[in-house]
Motif scaffolding. Sequence first.
Motif, PDB file in Angstrom:
ATOM      1  N   LEU A   1       2.468 -41.023  13.192  1.00  0.00           N
ATOM      2  CA  LEU A   1       1.772 -40.014  13.978  1.00  0.00           C
ATOM      3  C   LEU A   1       1.774 -38.692  13.216  1.00  0.00           C
ATOM      4  O   LEU A   1       2.759 -38.350  12.550  1.00  0.00           O
ATOM      5  CB  LEU A   1       2.429 -39.830  15.346  1.00  0.00           C
ATOM      6  CG  LEU A   1       2.215 -40.974  16.349  1.00  0.00           C
ATOM      7  CD1 LEU A   1       2.914 -40.655  17.660  1.00  0.00           C
ATOM      8  CD2 LEU A   1       0.735 -41.207  16.590  1.00  0.00           C
ATOM      9  N   MET A   2       0.678 -37.961  13.341  1.00  0.00           N
ATOM     10  CA  MET A   2       0.512 -36.734  12.571  1.00  0.00           C
ATOM     11  C   MET A   2       0.581 -35.510  13.472  1.00  0.00           C
ATOM     12  O   MET A   2       0.231 -35.565  14.654  1.00  0.00           O
ATOM     13  CB  MET A   2      -0.835 -36.745  11.844  1.00  0.00           C
ATOM     14  CG  MET A   2      -1.059 -37.937  10.931  1.00  0.00           C
ATOM     15  SD  MET A   2       0.117 -38.024   9.576  1.00  0.00           S
ATOM     16  CE  MET A   2      -0.346 -36.568   8.638  1.00  0.00           C
ATOM     17  N   LEU A   3       1.037 -34.408  12.888  1.00  0.00           N
ATOM     18  CA  LEU A   3       0.949 -33.106  13.534  1.00  0.00           C
ATOM     19  C   LEU A   3      -0.326 -32.433  13.054  1.00  0.00           C
ATOM     20  O   LEU A   3      -0.650 -32.480  11.863  1.00  0.00           O
ATOM     21  CB  LEU A   3       2.160 -32.244  13.177  1.00  0.00           C
ATOM     22  CG  LEU A   3       3.526 -32.789  13.573  1.00  0.00           C
ATOM     23  CD1 LEU A   3       4.627 -31.840  13.110  1.00  0.00           C
ATOM     24  CD2 LEU A   3       3.608 -33.000  15.077  1.00  0.00           C
ATOM     25  N   TYR A   4      -1.050 -31.791  13.985  1.00  0.00           N
ATOM     26  CA  TYR A   4      -2.349 -31.201  13.668  1.00  0.00           C
ATOM     27  C   TYR A   4      -2.315 -29.687  13.774  1.00  0.00           C
ATOM     28  O   TYR A   4      -1.593 -29.118  14.595  1.00  0.00           O
ATOM     29  CB  TYR A   4      -3.432 -31.757  14.596  1.00  0.00           C
ATOM     30  CG  TYR A   4      -3.856 -33.164  14.245  1.00  0.00           C
ATOM     31  CD1 TYR A   4      -4.993 -33.396  13.475  1.00  0.00           C
ATOM     32  CD2 TYR A   4      -3.120 -34.263  14.663  1.00  0.00           C
ATOM     33  CE1 TYR A   4      -5.390 -34.682  13.135  1.00  0.00           C
ATOM     34  CE2 TYR A   4      -3.500 -35.552  14.326  1.00  0.00           C
ATOM     35  CZ  TYR A   4      -4.636 -35.754  13.563  1.00  0.00           C
ATOM     36  OH  TYR A   4      -5.013 -37.019  13.227  1.00  0.00           O
ATOM     37  N   ARG A   5      -3.122 -29.031  12.943  1.00  0.00           N
ATOM     38  CA  ARG A   5      -3.211 -27.572  12.914  1.00  0.00           C
ATOM     39  C   ARG A   5      -4.680 -27.148  12.893  1.00  0.00           C
ATOM     40  O   ARG A   5      -5.581 -27.969  12.660  1.00  0.00           O
ATOM     41  CB  ARG A   5      -2.532 -27.034  11.662  1.00  0.00           C
ATOM     42  CG  ARG A   5      -3.216 -27.544  10.384  1.00  0.00           C
ATOM     43  CD  ARG A   5      -2.575 -27.020   9.124  1.00  0.00           C
ATOM     44  NE  ARG A   5      -3.149 -27.683   7.941  1.00  0.00           N
ATOM     45  CZ  ARG A   5      -2.833 -27.380   6.693  1.00  0.00           C
ATOM     46  NH1 ARG A   5      -1.947 -26.432   6.448  1.00  0.00           N
ATOM     47  NH2 ARG A   5      -3.401 -28.023   5.683  1.00  0.00           N
ATOM     48  N   LEU A   6      -4.899 -25.858  13.084  1.00  0.00           N
ATOM     49  CA  LEU A   6      -6.233 -25.273  12.973  1.00  0.00           C
ATOM     50  C   LEU A   6      -6.394 -24.637  11.600  1.00  0.00           C
ATOM     51  O   LEU A   6      -5.548 -23.847  11.161  1.00  0.00           O
ATOM     52  CB  LEU A   6      -6.451 -24.216  14.061  1.00  0.00           C
ATOM     53  CG  LEU A   6      -6.672 -24.745  15.475  1.00  0.00           C
ATOM     54  CD1 LEU A   6      -6.575 -23.610  16.482  1.00  0.00           C
ATOM     55  CD2 LEU A   6      -8.021 -25.442  15.599  1.00  0.00           C
ATOM     56  N   VAL A   7      -7.484 -24.970  10.939  1.00  0.00           N
ATOM     57  CA  VAL A   7      -7.787 -24.476   9.601  1.00  0.00           C
ATOM     58  C   VAL A   7      -9.106 -23.721   9.640  1.00  0.00           C
ATOM     59  O   VAL A   7     -10.036 -24.104  10.363  1.00  0.00           O
ATOM     60  CB  VAL A   7      -7.866 -25.648   8.601  1.00  0.00           C
ATOM     61  CG1 VAL A   7      -8.416 -25.204   7.261  1.00  0.00           C
ATOM     62  CG2 VAL A   7      -6.486 -26.281   8.431  1.00  0.00           C
ATOM     63  N   MET A   8      -9.183 -22.641   8.868  1.00  0.00           N
ATOM     64  CA  MET A   8     -10.413 -21.852   8.777  1.00  0.00           C
ATOM     65  C   MET A   8     -10.995 -21.943   7.365  1.00  0.00           C
ATOM     66  O   MET A   8     -10.262 -21.931   6.390  1.00  0.00           O
ATOM     67  CB  MET A   8     -10.136 -20.379   9.083  1.00  0.00           C
ATOM     68  CG  MET A   8      -9.977 -20.026  10.526  1.00  0.00           C
ATOM     69  SD  MET A   8     -10.090 -18.226  10.761  1.00  0.00           S
ATOM     70  CE  MET A   8      -9.060 -17.590   9.482  1.00  0.00           C
ATOM     71  N   PHE A   9     -12.320 -21.997   7.319  1.00  0.00           N
ATOM     72  CA  PHE A   9     -13.039 -21.899   6.048  1.00  0.00           C
ATOM     73  C   PHE A   9     -14.119 -20.843   6.190  1.00  0.00           C
ATOM     74  O   PHE A   9     -14.891 -20.860   7.153  1.00  0.00           O
ATOM     75  CB  PHE A   9     -13.665 -23.231   5.652  1.00  0.00           C
ATOM     76  CG  PHE A   9     -14.620 -23.133   4.496  1.00  0.00           C
ATOM     77  CD1 PHE A   9     -14.181 -22.748   3.237  1.00  0.00           C
ATOM     78  CD2 PHE A   9     -15.980 -23.391   4.665  1.00  0.00           C
ATOM     79  CE1 PHE A   9     -15.058 -22.630   2.167  1.00  0.00           C
ATOM     80  CE2 PHE A   9     -16.863 -23.278   3.605  1.00  0.00           C
ATOM     81  CZ  PHE A   9     -16.402 -22.901   2.351  1.00  0.00           C
ATOM     82  N   GLU A  10     -14.163 -19.901   5.243  1.00  0.00           N
ATOM     83  CA  GLU A  10     -15.160 -18.835   5.245  1.00  0.00           C
ATOM     84  C   GLU A  10     -16.222 -19.149   4.191  1.00  0.00           C
ATOM     85  O   GLU A  10     -15.972 -18.993   2.990  1.00  0.00           O
ATOM     86  CB  GLU A  10     -14.500 -17.487   4.953  1.00  0.00           C
ATOM     87  CG  GLU A  10     -13.411 -17.115   5.942  1.00  0.00           C
ATOM     88  CD  GLU A  10     -12.689 -15.841   5.541  1.00  0.00           C
ATOM     89  OE1 GLU A  10     -13.258 -15.060   4.741  1.00  0.00           O
ATOM     90  OE2 GLU A  10     -11.563 -15.630   6.003  1.00  0.00           O
ATOM     91  N   PRO A  11     -17.400 -19.608   4.604  1.00  0.00           N
ATOM     92  CA  PRO A  11     -18.434 -19.967   3.624  1.00  0.00           C
ATOM     93  C   PRO A  11     -18.843 -18.816   2.712  1.00  0.00           C
ATOM     94  O   PRO A  11     -19.192 -19.046   1.555  1.00  0.00           O
ATOM     95  CB  PRO A  11     -19.612 -20.406   4.510  1.00  0.00           C
ATOM     96  CG  PRO A  11     -18.975 -20.851   5.795  1.00  0.00           C
ATOM     97  CD  PRO A  11     -17.809 -19.933   5.983  1.00  0.00           C
ATOM     98  N   ALA A  12     -18.806 -17.586   3.223  1.00  0.00           N
ATOM     99  CA  ALA A  12     -19.260 -16.453   2.424  1.00  0.00           C
ATOM    100  C   ALA A  12     -18.335 -16.168   1.249  1.00  0.00           C
ATOM    101  O   ALA A  12     -18.776 -15.713   0.189  1.00  0.00           O
ATOM    102  CB  ALA A  12     -19.376 -15.208   3.310  1.00  0.00           C
ATOM    103  N   THR A  13     -17.037 -16.437   1.417  1.00  0.00           N
ATOM    104  CA  THR A  13     -16.060 -16.126   0.378  1.00  0.00           C
ATOM    105  C   THR A  13     -15.451 -17.373  -0.268  1.00  0.00           C
ATOM    106  O   THR A  13     -14.838 -17.279  -1.330  1.00  0.00           O
ATOM    107  CB  THR A  13     -14.912 -15.278   0.961  1.00  0.00           C
ATOM    108  OG1 THR A  13     -14.243 -16.041   1.982  1.00  0.00           O
ATOM    109  CG2 THR A  13     -15.456 -13.997   1.569  1.00  0.00           C
ATOM    110  N   GLY A  14     -15.591 -18.531   0.404  1.00  0.00           N
ATOM    111  CA  GLY A  14     -14.972 -19.748  -0.096  1.00  0.00           C
ATOM    112  C   GLY A  14     -13.484 -19.838   0.190  1.00  0.00           C
ATOM    113  O   GLY A  14     -12.805 -20.731  -0.322  1.00  0.00           O
ATOM    114  N   VAL A  15     -12.970 -18.945   1.012  1.00  0.00           N
ATOM    115  CA  VAL A  15     -11.531 -18.893   1.287  1.00  0.00           C
ATOM    116  C   VAL A  15     -11.150 -19.867   2.399  1.00  0.00           C
ATOM    117  O   VAL A  15     -11.818 -19.931   3.433  1.00  0.00           O
ATOM    118  CB  VAL A  15     -11.108 -17.453   1.684  1.00  0.00           C
ATOM    119  CG1 VAL A  15      -9.661 -17.419   2.161  1.00  0.00           C
ATOM    120  CG2 VAL A  15     -11.301 -16.513   0.507  1.00  0.00           C
TER     121      VAL A  15
END
Length: 352
Positions: free
Chosen positions: A70-84
Amino acid sequence: MIPGLTDDAARECLARVPYNAFTALFSVCKLWRQELRDPTFHRFRKSTGIAQPVVVLVQPYATYYTCAGLMLYRLVMFEPATGVWSSLPPCPNLIYGLPHSCRLATVGTKLFVVGGWKIDTCLTTDEVHVYDFVSGEWRRGSPLPSPLRSSFACAVTHDSEKGCGTMYVAGGHDASANSLRSALAYDVAGDSWKPLPDMARKSFDCRGVILRGKFLVLHGNLAEAFDAAAGSWGPVEEFVPLGEELPTMCIAGWDGSIYRCAGGEVMVQLDGGVWATVAELPGEMRVPLHAVAWEGKLMVMGLGMRNSAFVASILDIKATTTMTTPASASWRNVEVPPEYQWDVEVTCCLVI
C-alpha cells in the motif's frame, strides 16, 4: 493599500506578484487580505495575462510501513510556465497521506480533496479537505453525505463573476464496494451538500466532466448527463464507439470541447458526436494515462517507451490547429525530476 499610490496602482503592483508569494502578502494587512480574496483581483490578473496555470497531481511517495504494497499519497504541483515541480504543504489532518481513490476539484484559488478511503483505517471517508492557495492554509469542508464513496465522478462548474461554483459528485463505490447511482451537489460558497436525482445506471471508476454547462458522467463507452437547469439526468448515450474505453478525458477550458486519447492520437469531439484527430501522441509516450487542460494547452501524462518511466508532454492546441497534418503537432516535452517520476492517481488544474 500601498502608501503614496492610488488603489488602482497598488492593485497593479500586487497583481504582478507571483502566486506562490500570496501567502506572504496575505499576512501583511487586512486590506491586502481583502484584495487577495476578491474575485475581481483574480479576474484582473487573468485579463492581463499575469495569472498562470498550476497542475495539481496525486502521486505516491512511500510505502505504508505497516502494510507492504500500500502506498502513501501526496499532492504535487507542476507549473507549466516555469517547468518547476514541487510538493504542496501536507494536510495536517491527513498524517498518513491522501485517501486512496479520492477526487480533486478546484474553484477559484481553492483546491478540494473529496472522499476516498483512508489508508490507516481502510475505511471510506466523508472528509472534505480544502487548501487555499492565497492563505496557504488547510481547512475542513462540510462532510460528504452518505453513502460514502470512492472512485467516483467529480467535476465543477465555475461562476467567474463571484469566484465560486458548484461541485458535482456521482457514482463510485460505497464502503462495501457496491456500485452507486446516487449523486450530490456541493455549493462551494455555502459549504453545503444537497442530493440530486439518482442516475439511470450504476457507475464505478467513472469520470466527470462539464460539457456545455452539463455534468457528464463517463463510464466505459457510455455517458449520462445532469442538467442543473432542468434538475434531471438525460438518457444514457453512447459516447464513443462500442469497445473503445475512455482512458484519458478532460475539458479544454478555452473552447469548451472535450478531448480524449485513443489509438496513439489526441481526438476532439465535434458537433454530432463525431471524433476528429487533433494530433498524434509524442513518440516517446507508450501509454497515455492522464490528461489535464487549460487555455489553449493540453498536458498528457503516461508511461514512456523506456522502462515504462513516467513521461509528460504539453500540446499547444492553438498552434496545432494551424498545422497541415496531425503528425506535425506542436508538442513540448516536460522534464520530470526523478522524485516526481511516479504514477498519477488523479489530476486537475487551476489558473491563479
